[in-house]
Design a protein around this motif. Structure first.
Motif, short mmCIF file in Angstrom:
data_model
loop_
_atom_site.label_atom_id
_atom_site.label_comp_id
_atom_site.label_asym_id
_atom_site.label_seq_id
_atom_site.Cartn_x
_atom_site.Cartn_y
_atom_site.Cartn_z
N ARG A 66 1.13 -1.23 0.07
CA ARG A 66 -0.04 -0.01 -0.10
C ARG A 66 0.91 1.23 -0.09
O ARG A 66 0.63 2.14 0.72
CB ARG A 66 -0.90 0.00 1.30
CG ARG A 66 -2.06 -0.75 1.02
CD ARG A 66 -3.36 -0.38 1.99
NE ARG A 66 -2.96 -0.42 3.36
CZ ARG A 66 -3.14 -1.24 4.18
NH1 ARG A 66 -3.60 -2.30 4.07
NH2 ARG A 66 -2.58 -1.20 5.67
N THR A 105 -8.49 -4.49 -2.99
CA THR A 105 -9.42 -3.80 -2.37
C THR A 105 -10.77 -4.84 -2.28
O THR A 105 -11.20 -4.71 -1.05
CB THR A 105 -10.00 -2.32 -2.98
OG1 THR A 105 -8.51 -1.47 -2.99
CG2 THR A 105 -11.03 -1.69 -2.04
N VAL A 153 -10.70 -0.28 4.96
CA VAL A 153 -10.37 1.23 4.90
C VAL A 153 -8.92 1.77 4.29
O VAL A 153 -8.83 2.41 3.49
CB VAL A 153 -10.85 2.11 6.03
CG1 VAL A 153 -10.58 3.71 6.08
CG2 VAL A 153 -12.42 2.05 6.31
N PRO A 154 -8.14 1.06 4.99
CA PRO A 154 -6.64 1.27 4.36
C PRO A 154 -6.64 0.98 2.79
O PRO A 154 -5.99 1.67 2.05
CB PRO A 154 -5.77 0.32 5.10
CG PRO A 154 -6.58 0.23 6.31
CD PRO A 154 -8.02 0.12 6.13
N LYS A 157 -8.54 3.67 0.92
CA LYS A 157 -7.71 4.79 0.58
C LYS A 157 -6.64 4.50 -0.50
O LYS A 157 -6.25 5.65 -1.15
CB LYS A 157 -6.87 5.02 2.36
CG LYS A 157 -7.82 5.57 3.12
CD LYS A 157 -7.21 6.15 4.46
CE LYS A 157 -8.27 6.67 5.41
NZ LYS A 157 -7.70 6.87 6.73
N TRP A 160 -8.25 4.90 -3.74
CA TRP A 160 -8.64 6.26 -3.97
C TRP A 160 -7.32 7.05 -4.45
O TRP A 160 -7.14 7.70 -5.46
CB TRP A 160 -9.24 6.84 -2.80
CG TRP A 160 -9.26 8.42 -2.90
CD1 TRP A 160 -8.65 9.35 -2.24
CD2 TRP A 160 -10.25 9.05 -3.90
NE1 TRP A 160 -9.02 10.66 -2.87
CE2 TRP A 160 -10.11 10.54 -3.59
CE3 TRP A 160 -11.18 8.59 -4.87
CZ2 TRP A 160 -10.91 11.30 -4.51
CZ3 TRP A 160 -11.74 9.63 -5.41
CH2 TRP A 160 -11.67 10.90 -5.27
N GLU A 161 -6.30 6.74 -3.76
CA GLU A 161 -4.74 7.49 -4.12
C GLU A 161 -4.43 7.00 -5.40
O GLU A 161 -3.80 7.64 -6.00
CB GLU A 161 -3.84 7.31 -3.09
CG GLU A 161 -4.12 8.04 -1.62
CD GLU A 161 -4.03 9.56 -1.83
OE1 GLU A 161 -3.23 9.99 -2.74
OE2 GLU A 161 -4.59 10.31 -1.39
#
Length: 165
Positions: A66, A105, A153-154, A157, A160-161
């Protein structure tokens, strides 16, 4: 001036092989660093098909860790390397990154569902009073939220990034 040995090590085929050896012994950071050094080396400016394979391995390691920052920096270096000679390769690598991040994800979402399902099965196996069922219904939701916060959630994120990159 670079020695023959240094130049030989910067060949994408050799870097890929060496990176895979690092990964086998649990040294993912060193593998990423080696691949990044090859991508950012000024003497290494002729795009080869093997560069795309190096980028796929690089992106795979970034997704597993990640690590959006390294992924973004690697993509910038790869853009500089491939844009003139192989723009389709850059597109392939970006699509590979987005699909890898999306798959990971989805895997995290599935892990959340499995964990929550396992706790629901445990609830069914135990004989309970109406009071304990009501109490656990409230705490199970909190447990589900906590699982999602810790696992999903991580990854959301990161995804999304990845799309922002």
């Amino acid at each position: 001036k670079m020695s023959y040995h240094s130049m030989h090590q910067l060949k994408p085929e050799n870097v890929l092989k060496r990176s895979q050896e690092y990964v086998k012994v649990g040294k993912q950071d060193q593998a990423l660093s080696l691949m990044f050094d090859m991508l950012s080396n000024r003497r290494n400016r002729t795009w080869l098909p093997a560069h795309e394979k190096v980028m796929e391995k690089y992106i795979t390691l970034c997704v597993e860790a990640r690590n959006n920052k390294m992924a973004k920096e690697g993509l910038h270096q790869y853009r500089n390397l491939s844009l003139q000679q192989a723009p389709n390769s850059l597109e392939n690598v970006i699509e590979f990154m987005l699909s890898s991040a999306t798959k990971r994800t989805k895997k995290a979402a599935a892990e959340c569902n499995v964990k929550n399902l396992a706790s629901e099965i445990d609830d069914l196996e135990n004989d309970k009073t109406p009071e304990s069922v009501l109490l656990e219904a409230v705490t199970a939701d909190r447990s589900k939220e906590r699982t999602e916060r810790e696992v999903l959630v991580p990854w959301l994120k990161f995804l999304w990034e990845s799309f922002r990159t």
